[in-house]
Design a protein around this motif. Structure first.
Motif, PDB file in Angstrom:
ATOM      1  N   ALA A   1      -8.297  25.904  30.366  1.00 49.59           N
ATOM      2  CA  ALA A   1      -6.928  26.217  30.776  1.00 49.59           C
ATOM      3  C   ALA A   1      -6.091  24.973  31.049  1.00 49.59           C
ATOM      4  CB  ALA A   1      -6.947  27.113  32.009  1.00 49.59           C
ATOM      5  N   PHE A   2      -6.738  23.860  31.447  1.00 49.87           N
ATOM      6  CA  PHE A   2      -5.959  22.670  31.805  1.00 49.87           C
ATOM      7  C   PHE A   2      -5.227  22.066  30.614  1.00 49.87           C
ATOM      8  CE2 PHE A   2     -10.105  20.771  30.731  1.00 49.87           C
ATOM      9  CZ  PHE A   2      -9.719  19.740  29.882  1.00 49.87           C
ATOM     10  N   LEU A   3      -5.604  22.444  29.397  1.00 54.12           N
ATOM     11  CA  LEU A   3      -4.911  21.901  28.217  1.00 54.12           C
ATOM     12  C   LEU A   3      -3.432  22.289  28.214  1.00 54.12           C
ATOM     13  CD1 LEU A   3      -7.462  22.374  25.265  1.00 54.12           C
ATOM     14  CD2 LEU A   3      -6.884  20.285  26.520  1.00 54.12           C
ATOM     15  N   GLY A   4      -3.105  23.394  28.869  1.00 43.19           N
ATOM     16  CA  GLY A   4      -1.707  23.813  28.928  1.00 43.19           C
ATOM     17  C   GLY A   4      -0.822  22.854  29.685  1.00 43.19           C
ATOM     18  N   TRP A   5      -1.431  21.984  30.494  1.00 49.39           N
ATOM     19  CA  TRP A   5      -0.669  21.021  31.291  1.00 49.39           C
ATOM     20  C   TRP A   5      -0.829  19.597  30.780  1.00 49.39           C
ATOM     21  CZ3 TRP A   5       2.317  23.481  34.836  1.00 49.39           C
ATOM     22  CH2 TRP A   5       1.952  24.779  35.174  1.00 49.39           C
ATOM     23  N   CYS A   6      -1.499  19.438  29.649  1.00 47.22           N
ATOM     24  CA  CYS A   6      -1.814  18.094  29.134  1.00 47.22           C
ATOM     25  C   CYS A   6      -0.815  17.574  28.107  1.00 47.22           C
ATOM     26  CB  CYS A   6      -3.220  18.090  28.518  1.00 47.22           C
ATOM     27  SG  CYS A   6      -4.546  18.225  29.725  1.00 47.22           S
ATOM     28  N   SER A   7       0.162  18.386  27.738  1.00 45.48           N
ATOM     29  CA  SER A   7       1.082  17.974  26.673  1.00 45.48           C
ATOM     30  C   SER A   7       1.803  16.652  26.950  1.00 45.48           C
ATOM     31  CB  SER A   7       2.104  19.082  26.405  1.00 45.48           C
ATOM     32  OG  SER A   7       1.465  20.215  25.852  1.00 45.48           O
ATOM     33  N   PRO A   8       2.248  16.378  28.202  1.00 44.10           N
ATOM     34  CA  PRO A   8       2.890  15.072  28.439  1.00 44.10           C
ATOM     35  C   PRO A   8       1.973  13.886  28.131  1.00 44.10           C
ATOM     36  CG  PRO A   8       3.418  16.575  30.210  1.00 44.10           C
ATOM     37  CD  PRO A   8       2.368  17.251  29.389  1.00 44.10           C
ATOM     38  N   LEU A   9       0.700  14.011  28.473  1.00 43.12           N
ATOM     39  CA  LEU A   9      -0.247  12.932  28.165  1.00 43.12           C
ATOM     40  C   LEU A   9      -0.441  12.791  26.660  1.00 43.12           C
ATOM     41  CD1 LEU A   9      -2.968  13.621  30.902  1.00 43.12           C
ATOM     42  CD2 LEU A   9      -1.135  11.912  30.942  1.00 43.12           C
ATOM     43  N   ILE A  10      -0.510  13.926  25.977  1.00 44.60           N
ATOM     44  CA  ILE A  10      -0.648  13.894  24.519  1.00 44.60           C
ATOM     45  C   ILE A  10       0.589  13.270  23.886  1.00 44.60           C
ATOM     46  CG2 ILE A  10      -0.917  15.307  22.447  1.00 44.60           C
ATOM     47  CD1 ILE A  10      -3.413  15.153  24.192  1.00 44.60           C
ATOM     48  N   ALA A  11       1.760  13.588  24.441  1.00 45.20           N
ATOM     49  CA  ALA A  11       3.010  13.025  23.913  1.00 45.20           C
ATOM     50  C   ALA A  11       3.045  11.514  24.085  1.00 45.20           C
ATOM     51  CB  ALA A  11       4.206  13.672  24.611  1.00 45.20           C
ATOM     52  N   LEU A  12       2.611  11.021  25.253  1.00 45.24           N
ATOM     53  CA  LEU A  12       2.565   9.574  25.471  1.00 45.24           C
ATOM     54  C   LEU A  12       1.610   8.900  24.493  1.00 45.24           C
ATOM     55  CD1 LEU A  12       2.564   9.352  29.389  1.00 45.24           C
ATOM     56  CD2 LEU A  12       4.407   8.663  27.827  1.00 45.24           C
ATOM     57  N   ALA A  13       0.437   9.513  24.311  1.00 38.40           N
ATOM     58  CA  ALA A  13      -0.534   8.952  23.372  1.00 38.40           C
ATOM     59  C   ALA A  13       0.015   8.960  21.945  1.00 38.40           C
ATOM     60  CB  ALA A  13      -1.839   9.739  23.443  1.00 38.40           C
ATOM     61  N   ALA A  14       0.665  10.066  21.568  1.00 35.45           N
ATOM     62  CA  ALA A  14       1.227  10.172  20.218  1.00 35.45           C
ATOM     63  C   ALA A  14       2.327   9.140  20.000  1.00 35.45           C
ATOM     64  CB  ALA A  14       1.777  11.584  19.994  1.00 35.45           C
ATOM     65  N   ALA A  15       3.180   8.938  21.022  1.00 38.83           N
ATOM     66  CA  ALA A  15       4.248   7.940  20.907  1.00 38.83           C
ATOM     67  C   ALA A  15       3.660   6.536  20.775  1.00 38.83           C
ATOM     68  CB  ALA A  15       5.170   8.021  22.117  1.00 38.83           C
ATOM     69  N   GLY A  16       2.601   6.269  21.533  1.00 36.61           N
ATOM     70  CA  GLY A  16       1.954   4.959  21.427  1.00 36.61           C
ATOM     71  C   GLY A  16       1.367   4.723  20.057  1.00 36.61           C
ATOM     72  N   VAL A  17       0.692   5.718  19.511  1.00 39.26           N
ATOM     73  CA  VAL A  17       0.121   5.601  18.168  1.00 39.26           C
ATOM     74  C   VAL A  17       1.229   5.416  17.135  1.00 39.26           C
ATOM     75  CG1 VAL A  17      -1.131   6.847  16.359  1.00 39.26           C
ATOM     76  CG2 VAL A  17      -1.967   6.890  18.711  1.00 39.26           C
TER      77      VAL A  17
ATOM     78  N   ALA B   1      -0.507  21.879  18.339  1.00 40.38           N
ATOM     79  CA  ALA B   1      -0.796  22.941  19.310  1.00 40.38           C
ATOM     80  C   ALA B   1      -0.316  22.591  20.709  1.00 40.38           C
ATOM     81  CB  ALA B   1      -2.296  23.225  19.331  1.00 40.38           C
ATOM     82  N   PHE B   2      -0.135  21.296  20.985  1.00 38.11           N
ATOM     83  CA  PHE B   2       0.327  20.873  22.309  1.00 38.11           C
ATOM     84  C   PHE B   2       1.843  20.942  22.443  1.00 38.11           C
ATOM     85  CE2 PHE B   2      -3.902  19.098  22.049  1.00 38.11           C
ATOM     86  CZ  PHE B   2      -4.399  19.305  23.315  1.00 38.11           C
ATOM     87  N   VAL B   3       2.521  21.284  21.363  1.00 34.84           N
ATOM     88  CA  VAL B   3       3.972  21.444  21.429  1.00 34.84           C
ATOM     89  C   VAL B   3       4.330  22.739  22.148  1.00 34.84           C
ATOM     90  CG1 VAL B   3       6.063  21.824  20.072  1.00 34.84           C
ATOM     91  CG2 VAL B   3       4.428  20.069  19.365  1.00 34.84           C
ATOM     92  N   ALA B   4       3.749  23.855  21.726  1.00 37.77           N
ATOM     93  CA  ALA B   4       4.156  25.152  22.266  1.00 37.77           C
ATOM     94  C   ALA B   4       2.990  26.066  22.623  1.00 37.77           C
ATOM     95  CB  ALA B   4       5.064  25.861  21.260  1.00 37.77           C
ATOM     96  N   TYR B   5       1.903  26.016  21.868  1.00 41.26           N
ATOM     97  CA  TYR B   5       0.814  26.973  22.073  1.00 41.26           C
ATOM     98  C   TYR B   5       0.178  26.839  23.454  1.00 41.26           C
ATOM     99  CZ  TYR B   5      -3.647  29.406  21.402  1.00 41.26           C
ATOM    100  OH  TYR B   5      -4.729  30.235  21.540  1.00 41.26           O
ATOM    101  N   TYR B   6      -0.309  25.652  23.777  1.00 41.24           N
ATOM    102  CA  TYR B   6      -0.962  25.471  25.073  1.00 41.24           C
ATOM    103  C   TYR B   6       0.017  25.587  26.253  1.00 41.24           C
ATOM    104  CZ  TYR B   6      -5.218  24.161  22.611  1.00 41.24           C
ATOM    105  OH  TYR B   6      -6.340  24.179  21.803  1.00 41.24           O
ATOM    106  N   PRO B   7       1.241  25.020  26.169  1.00 44.39           N
ATOM    107  CA  PRO B   7       2.198  25.257  27.263  1.00 44.39           C
ATOM    108  C   PRO B   7       2.525  26.738  27.464  1.00 44.39           C
ATOM    109  CG  PRO B   7       2.890  23.376  25.972  1.00 44.39           C
ATOM    110  CD  PRO B   7       1.749  24.003  25.224  1.00 44.39           C
ATOM    111  N   ALA B   8       2.624  27.493  26.356  1.00 43.53           N
ATOM    112  CA  ALA B   8       2.910  28.924  26.468  1.00 43.53           C
ATOM    113  C   ALA B   8       1.772  29.656  27.180  1.00 43.53           C
ATOM    114  CB  ALA B   8       3.147  29.534  25.092  1.00 43.53           C
ATOM    115  N   LEU B   9       0.536  29.273  26.893  1.00 44.77           N
ATOM    116  CA  LEU B   9      -0.609  29.883  27.575  1.00 44.77           C
ATOM    117  C   LEU B   9      -0.531  29.632  29.083  1.00 44.77           C
ATOM    118  CD1 LEU B   9      -3.639  29.059  25.215  1.00 44.77           C
ATOM    119  CD2 LEU B   9      -2.394  31.214  25.424  1.00 44.77           C
ATOM    120  N   ALA B  10      -0.147  28.412  29.454  1.00 47.39           N
ATOM    121  CA  ALA B  10      -0.028  28.077  30.877  1.00 47.39           C
ATOM    122  C   ALA B  10       1.081  28.888  31.541  1.00 47.39           C
ATOM    123  CB  ALA B  10       0.224  26.582  31.045  1.00 47.39           C
TER     124      ALA B  10
END
Length: 265
Positions: free
Chosen positions: A232-248, A211-220
Motif C-alpha cells: 500500500a505504501f507505493l501510493g505515497w511514493c510517487s514524489p520520490l519516484i518523480a525526483l529519481a526520474a528527474a535526476g535520471v 503506474a506512479f502517475v495515477a494508478y498508485y496515487p488513486a489506490l491511496a
C-alpha cells in the motif's frame, strides 16, 4: 539573471499568442475536445461493462483525471522537445549550445504553446468532479495527495519526455519512437495497470514509471488494496519516484548533449 531571461521569453510567447484571441480560443477549445475524446472512450467502455480491470467507472476516472492533468502540464512545459529533431537537422541546436544558458531550458521555452492549457482544464474539471462525488474518506494527507498527484505526474511525464527525446541526438529521425513512449505513457497511465499483460505492466510501471502517475496515487485516495498485491505504501511514493526520474532525465540529457557531434548539415 538566467531566470529573468526565461521569464522574459515566456512572457513574450504568451503575449504573442494572446494577441490573436479568436485563434487562441479556437485552439483552446480544440485541445479541450481532444482531451474529452479520451473521456468518451472510457465512458463507452463502461457503457458495455460495469468494471474495467476490477475498477469501477469513478475509480478509473480518477486515474484518467490525474494522468490527464499531469500529461497536460508536461506537454505545456516540455512538449517543445518534439521539435528537437528539426533543431538538430537545421543546425539551430548548435546556436543554442553556444549561448551561456541551459540548452534544455532554451529548447522547452522556445515555442511554448499556451493553447495546451485547454487539455489541462478539461482533465482538471473531470478530476474535481469525480473526487467531489466519490466516497473518499478525506484527511489532510489525502488532500495533499489529491493536490500534488497531478503535479508529481507532470514531473514524471516530463522526465519521460526528456529521456525519450534524447534519443534524437543519435537517431535524428527518432521523433516517432519518442512519441510512442511519451504519448503512449499518457494512454497507459489513464487506465488501471490491471488491464495490461504482465510483461507490459512491468515495463510501463517500473522501467517507465507510468503506474506512479495515477494508478498508485488513486489506490491511496480510494483506500483500495492493489489487486496485483503491491504494498500500500507505493501510493505515497510517487514524489520520490518523480525526483529519481528527474535526476535520471537530467543525467541522460547531459550525456546526450556532451556527446552530440552535429549532423554535418
Amino acid at each position: 539573471m538566467a531566470d529573468r531571461v526565461y521569464l522574459s521569453i515566456l512572457g513574450s510567447r504568451f503575449r504573442s499568442q494572446l494577441s490573436y484571441r479568436t485563434s487562441f480560443l479556437l485552439d483552446f477549445v480544440a485541445q479541450m475536445l481532444g482531451q474529452a475524446g479520451e473521456l468518451i472512450v472510457i465512458l463507452v467502455l463502461f457503457g458495455r461493462a460495469t468494471e474495467l480491470g476490477g475498477f469501477a467507472a469513478h475509480e478509473v476516472l480518477i486515474m484518467y483525471g490525474i494522468a490527464g492533468v499531469g500529461f497536460g502540464l508536461a506537454d505545456l512545459f516540455v512538449g517543445q522537445l518534439d521539435e528537437l529533431p528539426r533543431l538538430i537537422k537545421t543546425g539551430q541546436l548548435d546556436v543554442l549550445l553556444l549561448r551561456p544558458l541551459s540548452t534544455l531550458a532554451q529548447v522547452v521555452t522556445g515555442d511554448i504553446q499556451l493553447r495546451r492549457v485547454g487539455r489541462i482544464a478539461a482533465a482538471l474539471g473531470v478530476l474535481i468532479y469525480v473526487l467531489s462525488t466519490s466516497d473518499i474518506a478525506w484527511s489532510v494527507p489525502k488532500l495533499l495527495l489529491a493536490v500534488t498527484a497531478p503535479l508529481v505526474g507532470a514531473v514524471i511525464f516530463g522526465a519521460i519526455w526528456v529521456v525519450a527525446c534524447s534519443i534524437c541526438f543519435w537517431i535524428v529521425d527518432g521523433r516517432e519512437l519518442a512519441n510512442a513512449v511519451t504519448y503512449g505513457s499518457n494512454m497507459f497511465s489513464s487506465y488501471p495497470i490491471t488491464v495490461y499483460p504482465p510483461w507490459l505492466r512491468r515495463v510501463l510501471a517500473f522501467v517507465i514509471p507510468g503506474a506512479f502517475v495515477a494508478y498508485y496515487p488513486a489506490l491511496a485516495l480510494l483506500d483500495r488494496p492493489d489487486p496485483l498485491g503491491a504494498p500500500a505504501f507505493l501510493g505515497w511514493c510517487s514524489p520520490l519516484i518523480a525526483l529519481a526520474a528527474a535526476g535520471v532525465a537530467g543525467l541522460v540529457w547531459r550525456f546526450a548533449v556532451r556527446h552530440y557531434q552535429g549532423t554535418g548539415s
